[in-house]
Motif scaffolding. Structure first.
Motif, PDB file in Angstrom:
ATOM      1  N   ASP A  88     -41.457 -15.335 -39.622  1.00 49.93           N
ATOM      2  CA  ASP A  88     -40.098 -15.113 -39.931  1.00 49.93           C
ATOM      3  C   ASP A  88     -39.059 -16.205 -39.565  1.00 49.93           C
ATOM      4  OD1 ASP A  88     -41.411 -12.777 -40.941  1.00 49.93           O
ATOM      5  OD2 ASP A  88     -40.830 -11.670 -39.134  1.00 49.93           O
ATOM      6  N   ALA A  89     -38.235 -16.617 -40.225  1.00 50.55           N
ATOM      7  CA  ALA A  89     -37.357 -17.433 -39.639  1.00 50.55           C
ATOM      8  C   ALA A  89     -36.115 -17.704 -40.613  1.00 50.55           C
ATOM      9  CB  ALA A  89     -38.180 -18.816 -39.819  1.00 50.55           C
ATOM     10  N   LYS A  90     -35.008 -18.046 -40.300  1.00 45.67           N
ATOM     11  CA  LYS A  90     -33.775 -18.562 -41.032  1.00 45.67           C
ATOM     12  C   LYS A  90     -33.729 -20.167 -41.054  1.00 45.67           C
ATOM     13  CE  LYS A  90     -28.869 -17.713 -41.776  1.00 45.67           C
ATOM     14  NZ  LYS A  90     -27.578 -16.896 -41.344  1.00 45.67           N
ATOM     15  N   ILE A  91     -33.458 -20.697 -42.107  1.00 45.74           N
ATOM     16  CA  ILE A  91     -33.427 -22.044 -42.268  1.00 45.74           C
ATOM     17  C   ILE A  91     -32.029 -22.485 -43.118  1.00 45.74           C
ATOM     18  CG2 ILE A  91     -34.617 -24.437 -42.596  1.00 45.74           C
ATOM     19  CD1 ILE A  91     -36.614 -21.274 -42.368  1.00 45.74           C
ATOM     20  N   GLU A  92     -31.363 -23.201 -42.491  1.00 49.41           N
ATOM     21  CA  GLU A  92     -30.166 -23.762 -43.331  1.00 49.41           C
ATOM     22  C   GLU A  92     -30.090 -25.183 -43.614  1.00 49.41           C
ATOM     23  OE1 GLU A  92     -26.398 -20.782 -42.851  1.00 49.41           O
ATOM     24  OE2 GLU A  92     -26.979 -21.901 -41.101  1.00 49.41           O
ATOM     25  N   PHE A  93     -29.843 -25.633 -44.830  1.00 53.79           N
ATOM     26  CA  PHE A  93     -29.726 -26.853 -45.130  1.00 53.79           C
ATOM     27  C   PHE A  93     -28.240 -27.215 -45.622  1.00 53.79           C
ATOM     28  CE2 PHE A  93     -33.806 -25.703 -46.158  1.00 53.79           C
ATOM     29  CZ  PHE A  93     -34.933 -26.424 -45.377  1.00 53.79           C
ATOM     30  N   CYS A  94     -27.610 -27.837 -44.655  1.00 57.94           N
ATOM     31  CA  CYS A  94     -25.889 -28.090 -45.073  1.00 57.94           C
ATOM     32  C   CYS A  94     -25.848 -29.513 -45.571  1.00 57.94           C
ATOM     33  CB  CYS A  94     -25.181 -27.795 -43.783  1.00 57.94           C
ATOM     34  SG  CYS A  94     -25.290 -26.100 -43.240  1.00 57.94           S
ATOM     35  N   ILE A  95     -25.276 -29.560 -46.712  1.00 62.90           N
ATOM     36  CA  ILE A  95     -25.021 -30.895 -47.401  1.00 62.90           C
ATOM     37  C   ILE A  95     -23.921 -31.224 -47.911  1.00 62.90           C
ATOM     38  CG2 ILE A  95     -25.749 -32.096 -49.335  1.00 62.90           C
ATOM     39  CD1 ILE A  95     -28.334 -29.953 -49.827  1.00 62.90           C
ATOM     40  N   SER A  96     -23.269 -32.309 -47.588  1.00 65.95           N
ATOM     41  CA  SER A  96     -21.896 -32.847 -47.835  1.00 65.95           C
ATOM     42  C   SER A  96     -21.733 -33.442 -49.221  1.00 65.95           C
ATOM     43  CB  SER A  96     -21.333 -33.748 -46.924  1.00 65.95           C
ATOM     44  OG  SER A  96     -21.960 -35.199 -47.232  1.00 65.95           O
ATOM     45  N   ARG A  97     -20.547 -33.391 -49.731  1.00 64.79           N
ATOM     46  CA  ARG A  97     -20.334 -33.927 -51.253  1.00 64.79           C
ATOM     47  C   ARG A  97     -20.682 -35.484 -51.119  1.00 64.79           C
ATOM     48  NH1 ARG A  97     -14.111 -33.582 -53.223  1.00 64.79           N
ATOM     49  NH2 ARG A  97     -15.273 -34.804 -54.751  1.00 64.79           N
ATOM     50  N   VAL A  98     -20.541 -36.079 -50.139  1.00 70.29           N
ATOM     51  CA  VAL A  98     -20.987 -37.727 -49.978  1.00 70.29           C
ATOM     52  C   VAL A  98     -22.337 -37.894 -50.291  1.00 70.29           C
ATOM     53  CG1 VAL A  98     -20.906 -39.542 -48.462  1.00 70.29           C
ATOM     54  CG2 VAL A  98     -19.071 -38.172 -48.310  1.00 70.29           C
ATOM     55  N   GLU A  99     -23.086 -36.802 -49.738  1.00 67.37           N
ATOM     56  CA  GLU A  99     -24.593 -36.996 -50.129  1.00 67.37           C
ATOM     57  C   GLU A  99     -25.022 -36.380 -51.524  1.00 67.37           C
ATOM     58  OE1 GLU A  99     -26.209 -36.028 -45.520  1.00 67.37           O
ATOM     59  OE2 GLU A  99     -25.358 -34.362 -46.629  1.00 67.37           O
ATOM     60  N   VAL A 100     -24.327 -35.449 -51.874  1.00 62.78           N
ATOM     61  CA  VAL A 100     -24.647 -34.894 -53.357  1.00 62.78           C
ATOM     62  C   VAL A 100     -23.308 -34.804 -53.912  1.00 62.78           C
ATOM     63  CG1 VAL A 100     -25.453 -32.908 -54.621  1.00 62.78           C
ATOM     64  CG2 VAL A 100     -26.531 -33.469 -52.751  1.00 62.78           C
TER      65      VAL A 100
END
Length: 342
Positions: A88-100
């Motif tokens: 069980d785990a929580k994983i977050e991927f935080c992405i900026s508008r510069v990257e996408v």
């Protein structure tokens, strides 16, 4: 991109709290791109393999939420073939508008994994009805490559189990590329994952015989080949994402037991080149740190936990060894425990 892995449990037991990274005086909550090869050391039980598995599951389940049900079938088969633990785990991927560029602002993909196979994913609300953004986020997630130890050494079994899905000639291009998150780069005749043909890079060669697959290389040769191939494919996927959708990110590659079977000369040769990615190389061979861009320590079980204001049983806190060396008592404690001294 910032990647946060937290609340990792197995059988109801909490194994890791959250990901903390301290380099110099800067404290980051999550893994971030650190250019070059970053050695990740730690005592037995510090979470090197656990972090690799949680990352692998997070990427796979996040992609599953963006792709059709066929990818989920591939995911389930891969979990079983590799023997990935039912975490069980929580994983977050935080992405900026510069990257996408399609993102209007910095946003996060949040995945909660239940016993390895089930998950609930929260996507940016703008994804609904925006096909280009959906594809861009899928490409962004493919910039994160994790190779747990079990994946490395059971890849022949997985390729054989999944080849009808992975190597199908009619597999949609998007699913074909996404398969790179499940199976590391290998060549195995008719079993070869289709993304290998698309991107045409190096890989580990497996021999096909009597419908069975087995690695032709020693463990050291396999470690060397997969290290190079994992980076090369992350780099090529990143280039493709930039050309097609303007996605601009530094790939993050995490390799568990990265230098297994390699002597000092081969490690030096492997690390003598420049890498256009952030590679986290987990290992018990601390001597490899002489050739890496920076050395990081998982603080679990040592006094280095004080540097992130946490107790010694706190997992997934990484600190630079340069910082450890500034504190004599902490340095002595870490050195003795890494070397197995009483």
């Amino acid at each position: 991109m910032i990647i946060r892995v937290s609340r990792v449990r197995l059988g109801g037991n909490l194994l890791a709290d959250e990901t903390v990274l301290r380099v110099g005086n800067k404290l980051h909550f999550g893994l971030k791109p650190l250019s070059g090869v970053n050695l990740v050391a730690g005592v037995t039980g510090s979470g090197k393999s656990l972090l690799a598995e949680a990352l692998w599951l997070g990427v796979a389940h996040a992609l599953s939420s963006l792709l059709d049900s066929q990818f989920y079938s591939m995911l389930v088969g891969a979990v079983d073939a590799y023997g990935i633990r039912p975490l069980d785990a929580k994983i977050e991927f935080c992405i900026s508008r510069v990257e996408v560029p399609e993102l209007g602002k910095r946003m996060c993909i949040s995945v909660e994994v239940d016993e390895g196979l089930e998950s609930w994913t929260k996507l940016p609300k703008d994804v609904a009805g925006n096909e280009e953004l959906r594809r861009s986020l899928a490409y962004a997630l493919l910039h994160v490559v994790s190779i747990p130890d079990g994946v490395k050494w059971r890849v022949a079994h997985a390729v054989r189990r999944l080849h009808r899905l992975l190597a199908a000639e009619d597999l949609p291009r998007e699913l074909c590329l996404a398969a790179a998150a499940l199976v590391p780069p290998v060549y195995a005749g008719k079993y070869t994952p289709c993304y290998m043909h698309l991107l045409k890079g190096p890989g580990l060669w497996l021999k096909e015989e009597d419908e069975r697959l087995y690695a032709t290389a020693s463990r050291g040769e396999a470690s060397y080949a997969l290290f190079e191939a994992a980076y090369e494919f992350a780099y090529r996927l990143s280039k493709l994402a930039g050309e097609e959708l303007g996605v601009s990110m530094i790939p993050i590659v995490y390799i568990d037991d990265a230098f297994e079977g390699l002597d000092g000369a081969k490690i030096r040769r492997l690390l003598s080149r420049e890498y256009g990615a952030s590679i986290y190389a987990a290992t018990h061979q601390v001597e490899a740190g002489a050739y890496t861009a920076r050395n990081l320590l998982l603080t679990y079980g040592t006094k280095a936990s004080e540097l992130v204001e946490q107790p010694p049983d706190f997992r997934f806190a990484l600190v630079s060894t340069e910082l450890v060396e500034k504190y004599e008592e902490i340095f002595k404690d870490v050195s003795s425990k890494l070397l197995g001294e009483p």
